[in-house]
Design an enzyme around this catalytic site. Structure first.
Site, PDB file in Angstrom:
ATOM      1  N   ASP A 139       1.028  -1.174  -0.049  1.00 27.92           N
ATOM      2  CA  ASP A 139       0.139   0.039  -0.026  1.00 27.92           C
ATOM      3  C   ASP A 139       0.781   1.323   0.059  1.00 27.92           C
ATOM      4  OD1 ASP A 139      -3.338   0.326   0.278  1.00 27.92           O
ATOM      5  OD2 ASP A 139      -2.160   2.261   0.918  1.00 27.92           O
ATOM      6  N   ASP A 167       4.689   2.067  -3.908  1.00 28.92           N
ATOM      7  CA  ASP A 167       3.707   2.438  -5.006  1.00 28.92           C
ATOM      8  C   ASP A 167       3.158   1.328  -5.769  1.00 28.92           C
ATOM      9  OD1 ASP A 167       2.218   3.482  -7.274  1.00 28.92           O
ATOM     10  OD2 ASP A 167       3.751   4.684  -7.865  1.00 28.92           O
ATOM     11  N   ASP A 261      -7.770  -4.092  -5.606  1.00 30.37           N
ATOM     12  CA  ASP A 261      -8.795  -3.551  -4.870  1.00 30.37           C
ATOM     13  C   ASP A 261      -8.376  -2.215  -5.070  1.00 30.37           C
ATOM     14  OD1 ASP A 261     -11.262  -3.533  -3.879  1.00 30.37           O
ATOM     15  OD2 ASP A 261     -10.674  -3.220  -2.002  1.00 30.37           O
ATOM     16  N   CYS A 323     -15.239  -0.280  -5.331  1.00 27.32           N
ATOM     17  CA  CYS A 323     -16.354  -0.039  -4.445  1.00 27.32           C
ATOM     18  C   CYS A 323     -16.975   1.205  -5.342  1.00 27.32           C
ATOM     19  CB  CYS A 323     -16.188   0.179  -3.284  1.00 27.32           C
ATOM     20  SG  CYS A 323     -15.047   1.238  -2.600  1.00 27.32           S
TER      21      CYS A 323
END
Length: 388
Positions: A139, A167, A261, A323
């Site tokens: 992350d 990154d 994600d 999402c």
């Protein structure tokens, strides 16, 4: 703020236009029935379910289509419960759990979670690995990845995990257990070249120098902030840990499964959209509706998916999810990715036959939403890396 409170105030006209442009039903955000809260029961704690329900004074409803998942009333808080504090349950939306399940993780797999924070999906991946394999969490935000570390330690799931602040569009470290195979090949190569005539060795050295120009560039080494005893890190020096490999090596030394994600506008999350009641609807324009912001995100999403796919071994799977419910951040990213990657095959997700979701605008892609699925909104697509 609850959905019922949100229902009393009309959605801004600009947001209604945004929904119409994406073919979305505004009742997703104004329905009176709240989306349930979901938890995952840590495998091995099944015998404790009655005790957990009694302690929390709540009856769990088993999610039939997703193992170890239960739904609770949307207002229910789990953080103060003994089961949560002891690491027997953790909160994760069922749609997010479906994205992890789509990877079809097997014991022994080497898995990469390229956008790992805040950590619930990482925990689920670790659960699926069992007693072999590894998981690498990446992350870009150090404080968010630190939350992943806390979760792994709390649920005793970090033994085969390593976490890097990096990154995700440039991360290029292969699974450590694959490293040994490369080292062996290099040792054989060195032994072979040492016995060759001087002119041939010179020619070979020149070829190797040319190859160095094709190595993955490292602008800044990833920062390792956590590793488990069985993650493969123990005993390595810094050079071995951050060893670069040639692009072609990923095809046989890369990850078995990759989850991307990706960062998005979060417009598929009712709870996120509800926050704009407090932040002010004017901030919705800059955070969700702004075209420039969306363009930046779709560029980032495509780069994350492309890099995740590159890090796969041949025959491996990558799952892309967001999402967001917008076409630009989902189907359009998938279309661009497939055009640019001829060795990527969009796959049917077999497990989805039992899932309460809809097909996306591209066949084989999936969409979860609060009305159809009783989950948060999520888009899911799965790809396989074919041999070149």
């Amino acid at each position: 703020m609850e959905v019922e409170a949100m229902k009393k105030m009309p959605l801004p006209e600009a947001f209604i236009d945004f929904l119409n442009e994406n073919g979305l039903d505004s009742s997703i955000y104004t329905a009176s029935d709240s989306t349930p809260r979901y938890i995952r029961l840590k495998p091995g704690c099944e015998a404790d379910i009655d005790e957990i329900e009694a302690e929390m004074k709540c009856n769990f409803e088993k999610v039939d289509w997703l193992p170890n998942f239960y739904s609770l009333p949307s207002h229910f808080q789990i953080a103060s419960s003994k089961a949560y504090q002891e690491g027997k349950i953790y909160g994760i939306d069922a749609a997010s759990g479906a994205a992890v399940s789509a990877l079809d993780i097997k014991s022994g797999d080497h898995v990469l979670d390229l956008c790992a924070a805040p950590g619930a999906k990482l925990c689920m991946i670790s659960d699926h690995l069992g007693s072999s394999g590894s998981v690498t969490g990446v992350d870009v935000a150090r404080h968010r990845l630190a939350a992943c570390r806390t979760m792994l330690q709390k649920y005793a799931l970090g033994d085969r995990c390593r976490l890097f602040v990096a990154d995700g569009t440039a991360f290029s470290l292969i699974p450590i257990r694959r490293e040994a195979a490369i080292e062996g090949k290099l040792d054989v190569y060195k032994e072979w070249t040492s016995r060759r005539p001087w002119k041939e060795r010179k020619r070979a050295n020149r070829a190797r120098e040319n190859e160095k120009s094709q190595l993955i560039p490292s602008i800044q080494d990833p920062e390792l902030i956590f590793y488990g005893q069985q993650s493969g890190v123990v005993g390595l020096n810094r050079t071995e840990l951050y060893k670069s490999v040639h692009c072609g090596e990923f095809s046989h030394c890369g990850y078995d499964k990759v989850l991307v994600d990706a960062e998005c506008t979060h417009d598929g999350s009712i709870r996120h959209i509800q926050k704009f009641e407090q932040w002010g609807w004017t901030s919705l324009q800059s955070r969700v509706l702004n075209a420039e912001r969306t363009d930046e995100l779709t560029t980032l999403q495509l780069r994350l998916l492309t890099n995740g796919f590159k890090l796969l071994k041949v025959g491996g799977f990558v799952v892309y999810s967001t999402c967001s419910l917008t076409v630009a951040q989902n189907e359009e990213v998938v279309e661009k990715f497939l055009l640019e990657n001829p060795y990527a095959e969009l796959l049917e997700i077999d497990a989805a036959k039992k899932w309460p979701c809809k097909s996306g605008r591209i066949p084989k892609t999936l969409r979860f939403d609060p009305l159809s699925s009783q989950t948060s909104g999520l888009f899911v697509a799965k790809f396989k890396k074919l041999a070149i």
